[in-house]
Write an enzyme that holds these catalytic residues in place. Structure first.
Site, PDB file in Angstrom:
ATOM      1  N   ASN A  27       0.708  -1.289  -0.043  1.00 26.59           N
ATOM      2  CA  ASN A  27       0.155  -0.015   0.050  1.00 26.59           C
ATOM      3  C   ASN A  27       1.170   1.132  -0.100  1.00 26.59           C
ATOM      4  OD1 ASN A  27      -1.675   2.046   0.540  1.00 26.59           O
ATOM      5  ND2 ASN A  27      -2.350   1.341   2.514  1.00 26.59           N
ATOM      6  N   LYS A  29       0.182   4.174  -0.281  1.00 33.94           N
ATOM      7  CA  LYS A  29      -0.527   5.564   0.453  1.00 33.94           C
ATOM      8  C   LYS A  29      -0.266   6.716  -0.445  1.00 33.94           C
ATOM      9  CE  LYS A  29      -0.072   3.134   4.841  1.00 33.94           C
ATOM     10  NZ  LYS A  29       0.418   3.195   6.455  1.00 33.94           N
ATOM     11  N   HIS A 108      -9.115   1.116   5.035  1.00 36.24           N
ATOM     12  CA  HIS A 108      -8.020   1.304   5.750  1.00 36.24           C
ATOM     13  C   HIS A 108      -8.136   2.282   6.833  1.00 36.24           C
ATOM     14  CE1 HIS A 108      -3.788   2.444   6.683  1.00 36.24           C
ATOM     15  NE2 HIS A 108      -3.418   1.365   6.085  1.00 36.24           N
ATOM     16  N   GLU A 110      -6.586   4.599   8.288  1.00 35.75           N
ATOM     17  CA  GLU A 110      -6.158   5.949   7.693  1.00 35.75           C
ATOM     18  C   GLU A 110      -7.386   6.394   7.289  1.00 35.75           C
ATOM     19  OE1 GLU A 110      -2.556   5.423   5.894  1.00 35.75           O
ATOM     20  OE2 GLU A 110      -1.622   4.732   7.624  1.00 35.75           O
ATOM     21  N   GLU A 180      -4.749  -5.048  10.580  1.00 34.15           N
ATOM     22  CA  GLU A 180      -3.706  -4.189  10.935  1.00 34.15           C
ATOM     23  C   GLU A 180      -4.110  -3.448  12.126  1.00 34.15           C
ATOM     24  OE1 GLU A 180      -1.773  -2.807   6.944  1.00 34.15           O
ATOM     25  OE2 GLU A 180      -3.418  -1.651   7.068  1.00 34.15           O
ATOM     26  N   GLY A 186       3.283   2.114  10.704  1.00 35.97           N
ATOM     27  CA  GLY A 186       4.281   3.157  10.480  1.00 35.97           C
ATOM     28  C   GLY A 186       4.940   3.366  11.797  1.00 35.97           C
ATOM     29  N   SER A 222       4.187  -2.350  10.084  1.00 35.74           N
ATOM     30  CA  SER A 222       5.680  -2.459  10.088  1.00 35.74           C
ATOM     31  C   SER A 222       6.162  -3.967   9.886  1.00 35.74           C
ATOM     32  CB  SER A 222       5.999  -2.235  11.655  1.00 35.74           C
ATOM     33  OG  SER A 222       5.592  -0.784  12.163  1.00 35.74           O
TER      34      SER A 222
HETATM   35  P1  13P Z   1       3.694   0.302   7.627  1.00 40.22           P
HETATM   36  O1  13P Z   1       4.147  -1.079   6.915  1.00 40.22           O
HETATM   37  O2  13P Z   1       4.280   1.358   7.137  1.00 40.22           O
HETATM   38  O3  13P Z   1       3.520   0.006   9.124  1.00 40.22           O
HETATM   39  O4  13P Z   1       1.891   0.255   7.145  1.00 40.22           O
HETATM   40  C1  13P Z   1       1.244  -0.641   7.173  1.00 40.22           C
HETATM   41  C2  13P Z   1      -0.207  -0.189   6.369  1.00 40.22           C
HETATM   42  O5  13P Z   1      -0.878   0.456   6.810  1.00 40.22           O
HETATM   43  C3  13P Z   1      -0.223  -0.913   5.264  1.00 40.22           C
HETATM   44  O6  13P Z   1      -1.665  -0.619   4.868  1.00 40.22           O
END
Ligand code: 13P
Length: 262
Positions: A27, A29, A108, A110, A180, A186, A222
Protein backbone atom coordinates in the site's frame (compact mmCIF):
# COMPACT_ATOMS: atom_id res chain seq x y z
CA UNK A 1 -10.28 -32.60 23.06
CA UNK A 2 -12.68 -29.75 22.35
CA UNK A 3 -13.79 -28.86 18.86
CA UNK A 4 -11.86 -25.60 18.73
CA UNK A 5 -8.60 -27.30 19.55
CA UNK A 6 -9.18 -29.98 16.90
CA UNK A 7 -9.97 -27.26 14.35
CA UNK A 8 -6.81 -25.45 15.28
CA UNK A 9 -4.61 -28.52 14.83
CA UNK A 10 -6.15 -29.33 11.44
CA UNK A 11 -5.61 -25.77 10.31
CA UNK A 12 -1.99 -25.78 11.40
CA UNK A 13 -1.23 -29.02 9.57
CA UNK A 14 -2.93 -27.79 6.39
CA UNK A 15 -1.14 -24.46 6.64
CA UNK A 16 2.20 -26.17 7.07
CA UNK A 17 2.02 -28.74 4.30
CA UNK A 18 -0.31 -27.24 1.71
CA UNK A 19 0.59 -23.59 1.87
CA UNK A 20 0.37 -21.43 -1.22
CA UNK A 21 2.87 -18.60 -1.52
CA UNK A 22 1.89 -15.87 0.90
CA UNK A 23 0.20 -12.81 -0.62
CA UNK A 24 2.47 -9.76 -0.64
CA UNK A 25 0.52 -6.52 -0.93
CA UNK A 26 2.05 -3.04 -0.99
CA UNK A 27 0.00 0.00 0.00
CA UNK A 28 1.88 3.03 -1.27
CA UNK A 29 -0.48 5.46 0.52
CA UNK A 30 0.24 9.09 -0.56
CA UNK A 31 3.71 8.29 -1.90
CA UNK A 32 5.23 7.78 -5.38
CA UNK A 33 5.01 10.15 -8.29
CA UNK A 34 4.69 8.56 -11.73
CA UNK A 35 8.42 8.89 -12.28
CA UNK A 36 9.25 7.29 -8.91
CA UNK A 37 6.76 4.50 -9.56
CA UNK A 38 8.31 3.68 -12.94
CA UNK A 39 11.74 3.63 -11.37
CA UNK A 40 10.47 1.32 -8.60
CA UNK A 41 9.06 -1.19 -11.13
CA UNK A 42 12.21 -1.10 -13.17
CA UNK A 43 14.23 -2.09 -10.11
CA UNK A 44 11.70 -4.63 -8.82
CA UNK A 45 11.58 -6.68 -12.03
CA UNK A 46 8.98 -9.39 -12.65
CA UNK A 47 6.93 -11.31 -10.08
CA UNK A 48 4.88 -14.48 -10.01
CA UNK A 49 1.25 -13.78 -9.28
CA UNK A 50 1.23 -13.38 -5.48
CA UNK A 51 2.19 -9.70 -5.55
CA UNK A 52 -0.21 -6.83 -5.37
CA UNK A 53 0.25 -3.04 -5.29
CA UNK A 54 -2.13 -0.22 -4.36
CA UNK A 55 -0.59 2.97 -5.81
CA UNK A 56 -2.10 6.48 -5.57
CA UNK A 57 -4.60 7.20 -8.39
CA UNK A 58 -2.36 9.29 -10.64
CA UNK A 59 0.45 6.77 -10.53
CA UNK A 60 -1.95 3.85 -10.89
CA UNK A 61 -3.24 5.13 -14.22
CA UNK A 62 0.21 5.33 -15.79
CA UNK A 63 1.73 2.28 -14.14
CA UNK A 64 -1.13 -0.14 -14.92
CA UNK A 65 0.38 -1.59 -18.14
CA UNK A 66 3.83 -1.73 -16.56
CA UNK A 67 2.53 -3.70 -13.58
CA UNK A 68 0.58 -6.02 -15.83
CA UNK A 69 3.77 -6.76 -17.80
CA UNK A 70 5.52 -7.77 -14.59
CA UNK A 71 2.74 -10.02 -13.32
CA UNK A 72 1.76 -7.60 -10.54
CA UNK A 73 -1.91 -7.35 -9.58
CA UNK A 74 -3.11 -3.87 -8.68
CA UNK A 75 -5.92 -1.59 -7.63
CA UNK A 76 -6.83 1.70 -5.96
CA UNK A 77 -6.59 2.53 -2.25
CA UNK A 78 -10.21 3.68 -2.16
CA UNK A 79 -13.31 3.93 -4.42
CA UNK A 80 -16.92 5.13 -4.36
CA UNK A 81 -20.03 2.95 -4.34
CA UNK A 82 -21.81 5.08 -6.98
CA UNK A 83 -20.84 4.76 -10.65
CA UNK A 84 -20.78 8.51 -11.30
CA UNK A 85 -22.15 11.80 -10.03
CA UNK A 86 -21.44 14.89 -7.98
CA UNK A 87 -18.85 13.44 -5.59
CA UNK A 88 -15.89 15.80 -5.85
CA UNK A 89 -12.55 14.11 -5.30
CA UNK A 90 -13.84 10.54 -5.55
CA UNK A 91 -13.26 7.84 -8.16
CA UNK A 92 -15.68 5.17 -9.35
CA UNK A 93 -15.67 1.52 -10.33
CA UNK A 94 -15.97 2.17 -14.11
CA UNK A 95 -12.87 4.42 -13.91
CA UNK A 96 -10.99 1.71 -12.06
CA UNK A 97 -12.15 -1.06 -14.36
CA UNK A 98 -10.82 0.82 -17.36
CA UNK A 99 -7.30 0.55 -15.88
CA UNK A 100 -7.44 -3.25 -15.69
CA UNK A 101 -7.49 -3.38 -11.87
CA UNK A 102 -8.55 -6.63 -10.23
CA UNK A 103 -8.29 -5.66 -6.54
CA UNK A 104 -9.76 -2.90 -4.38
CA UNK A 105 -8.53 -1.79 -0.98
CA UNK A 106 -11.29 -0.84 1.46
CA UNK A 107 -11.50 0.44 5.02
CA UNK A 108 -7.87 1.29 5.73
CA UNK A 109 -7.61 2.74 9.24
CA UNK A 110 -6.20 5.98 7.83
CA UNK A 111 -9.36 6.42 5.76
CA UNK A 112 -11.56 5.47 8.69
CA UNK A 113 -9.62 7.77 11.04
CA UNK A 114 -8.73 10.85 8.95
CA UNK A 115 -11.65 10.87 6.51
CA UNK A 116 -14.44 9.53 8.72
CA UNK A 117 -15.08 6.48 6.58
CA UNK A 118 -17.88 4.66 8.36
CA UNK A 119 -18.90 1.01 8.51
CA UNK A 120 -22.18 2.16 6.93
CA UNK A 121 -20.33 3.42 3.82
CA UNK A 122 -17.99 0.43 3.83
CA UNK A 123 -20.89 -2.02 3.75
CA UNK A 124 -22.03 -0.36 0.51
CA UNK A 125 -18.52 -0.11 -0.96
CA UNK A 126 -17.62 -3.72 -0.31
CA UNK A 127 -20.87 -4.97 -1.86
CA UNK A 128 -20.44 -2.68 -4.86
CA UNK A 129 -16.84 -3.80 -5.40
CA UNK A 130 -17.65 -7.51 -5.21
CA UNK A 131 -20.72 -7.25 -7.44
CA UNK A 132 -18.62 -5.40 -9.99
CA UNK A 133 -16.28 -8.40 -10.25
CA UNK A 134 -13.35 -7.26 -8.08
CA UNK A 135 -11.52 -8.90 -5.20
CA UNK A 136 -11.82 -6.66 -2.14
CA UNK A 137 -9.16 -6.44 0.55
CA UNK A 138 -10.94 -5.19 3.65
CA UNK A 139 -8.73 -3.68 6.37
CA UNK A 140 -9.71 -4.02 10.00
CA UNK A 141 -7.81 -3.07 13.14
CA UNK A 142 -8.09 -1.81 16.71
CA UNK A 143 -6.56 1.22 18.44
CA UNK A 144 -4.01 0.95 21.22
CA UNK A 145 -6.67 1.88 23.73
CA UNK A 146 -8.97 -0.88 22.49
CA UNK A 147 -6.09 -3.38 22.63
CA UNK A 148 -5.14 -2.38 26.18
CA UNK A 149 -8.67 -2.33 27.51
CA UNK A 150 -9.42 -5.79 26.12
CA UNK A 151 -11.90 -4.41 23.55
CA UNK A 152 -10.03 -5.65 20.48
CA UNK A 153 -12.07 -8.80 19.91
CA UNK A 154 -15.33 -6.86 20.04
CA UNK A 155 -13.98 -4.17 17.72
CA UNK A 156 -12.64 -6.57 15.07
CA UNK A 157 -15.77 -8.72 15.12
CA UNK A 158 -17.93 -5.62 14.75
CA UNK A 159 -15.96 -4.41 11.74
CA UNK A 160 -16.26 -7.78 9.99
CA UNK A 161 -19.98 -8.05 10.69
CA UNK A 162 -20.84 -4.50 9.63
CA UNK A 163 -18.57 -4.22 6.60
CA UNK A 164 -19.53 -7.60 5.11
CA UNK A 165 -23.18 -7.48 6.12
CA UNK A 166 -24.57 -6.97 2.63
CA UNK A 167 -22.80 -9.96 1.07
CA UNK A 168 -24.26 -13.31 0.10
CA UNK A 169 -22.33 -16.36 1.20
CA UNK A 170 -20.77 -17.10 -2.19
CA UNK A 171 -19.64 -13.48 -2.53
CA UNK A 172 -17.23 -14.05 0.35
CA UNK A 173 -15.00 -15.89 -2.15
CA UNK A 174 -13.83 -12.48 -3.34
CA UNK A 175 -12.94 -11.07 0.09
CA UNK A 176 -9.55 -10.93 1.78
CA UNK A 177 -9.14 -9.49 5.25
CA UNK A 178 -6.08 -7.47 6.26
CA UNK A 179 -5.65 -7.23 10.02
CA UNK A 180 -3.71 -4.06 10.78
CA UNK A 181 -3.47 -3.04 14.43
CA UNK A 182 -3.51 0.77 14.25
CA UNK A 183 -0.82 0.97 16.94
CA UNK A 184 1.65 -1.01 14.78
CA UNK A 185 1.22 1.00 11.56
CA UNK A 186 4.20 3.14 10.60
CA UNK A 187 5.83 2.77 14.02
CA UNK A 188 8.64 0.41 12.99
CA UNK A 189 7.46 -2.02 15.67
CA UNK A 190 5.10 -4.74 14.52
CA UNK A 191 2.73 -6.60 16.83
CA UNK A 192 4.55 -9.41 18.63
CA UNK A 193 4.32 -12.96 17.28
CA UNK A 194 2.16 -13.87 20.28
CA UNK A 195 -0.23 -11.02 19.52
CA UNK A 196 -0.36 -11.92 15.82
CA UNK A 197 -0.98 -15.60 16.59
CA UNK A 198 -3.63 -14.84 19.17
CA UNK A 199 -5.45 -12.31 16.99
CA UNK A 200 -5.25 -14.27 13.74
CA UNK A 201 -6.43 -17.50 15.33
CA UNK A 202 -9.29 -15.56 16.95
CA UNK A 203 -10.23 -14.04 13.59
CA UNK A 204 -10.03 -17.33 11.70
CA UNK A 205 -12.22 -18.98 14.32
CA UNK A 206 -14.70 -16.11 14.28
CA UNK A 207 -14.96 -16.28 10.49
CA UNK A 208 -15.52 -20.01 10.59
CA UNK A 209 -18.28 -19.54 13.13
CA UNK A 210 -19.88 -16.68 11.21
CA UNK A 211 -19.52 -17.91 7.63
CA UNK A 212 -18.73 -21.61 8.03
CA UNK A 213 -15.42 -21.00 6.29
CA UNK A 214 -12.08 -19.29 6.31
CA UNK A 215 -11.17 -16.12 4.45
CA UNK A 216 -7.56 -15.25 3.53
CA UNK A 217 -6.12 -13.18 6.38
CA UNK A 218 -3.14 -10.87 5.92
CA UNK A 219 -1.15 -9.10 8.63
CA UNK A 220 -0.09 -5.44 8.29
CA UNK A 221 1.78 -3.08 10.60
CA UNK A 222 5.54 -2.48 10.30
CA UNK A 223 6.23 -5.59 8.22
CA UNK A 224 9.71 -5.36 6.70
CA UNK A 225 12.38 -7.49 5.06
CA UNK A 226 13.74 -8.49 8.48
CA UNK A 227 10.59 -9.63 10.28
CA UNK A 228 8.67 -11.04 7.28
CA UNK A 229 10.09 -14.53 7.72
CA UNK A 230 8.91 -15.00 11.29
CA UNK A 231 5.59 -13.24 10.83
CA UNK A 232 4.98 -15.27 7.65
CA UNK A 233 5.65 -18.48 9.55
CA UNK A 234 2.67 -17.92 11.85
CA UNK A 235 0.17 -20.60 10.83
CA UNK A 236 -2.78 -18.20 10.45
CA UNK A 237 -0.97 -15.54 8.43
CA UNK A 238 -1.79 -15.80 4.71
CA UNK A 239 0.18 -12.75 3.61
CA UNK A 240 1.26 -9.20 4.36
CA UNK A 241 -0.08 -5.71 3.73
CA UNK A 242 2.96 -3.46 3.71
CA UNK A 243 3.30 0.32 3.83
CA UNK A 244 6.79 1.76 4.31
CA UNK A 245 8.81 -1.26 3.14
CA UNK A 246 6.74 -1.51 -0.06
CA UNK A 247 8.23 1.79 -1.25
CA UNK A 248 11.71 0.36 -1.50
CA UNK A 249 12.19 -2.14 -4.36
CA UNK A 250 15.05 -4.02 -2.67
CA UNK A 251 13.12 -4.48 0.60
CA UNK A 252 9.91 -5.36 -1.23
CA UNK A 253 11.77 -7.90 -3.38
CA UNK A 254 13.22 -9.54 -0.25
CA UNK A 255 9.75 -9.87 1.27
CA UNK A 256 8.52 -11.45 -1.99
CA UNK A 257 11.36 -13.98 -1.77
CA UNK A 258 10.37 -14.78 1.83
CA UNK A 259 6.74 -15.22 0.76
CA UNK A 260 7.68 -18.05 -1.57
CA UNK A 261 9.83 -19.89 0.93
CA UNK A 262 7.88 -20.13 4.19
P1 13P B 1 3.59 0.18 7.56
O1 13P B 1 4.06 -1.08 6.92
O2 13P B 1 4.31 1.40 7.10
O3 13P B 1 3.51 0.05 9.05
O4 13P B 1 2.05 0.42 7.06
C1 13P B 1 1.16 -0.61 7.17
C2 13P B 1 -0.08 -0.24 6.46
O5 13P B 1 -0.83 0.61 6.90
C3 13P B 1 -0.35 -0.88 5.16
O6 13P B 1 -1.65 -0.64 4.74
Amino acid sequence: MDRTKVDQIIHEVVAKYFRKPLIVAGNWKMNMTVREGLDFLEKLGSTEGNVLIFPPYTTLAVLAPEMKKRGILYGPQNFHYEDSGAFTGEISIPMIRELGCSFLLAGHSERRGYYNETDEALGKKVAKGIRSGFQVMLCIGESLEERRSGQWQRKLTEQIVLDLRKLEKEELDSILIAYEPIWAIGTGVSASLEEINETHSFLKMTMREMFGRDLPLLYGGSVNEKNAQEIGSCPYVDGFLIGGASLNPEKFRKIIEVSRGV
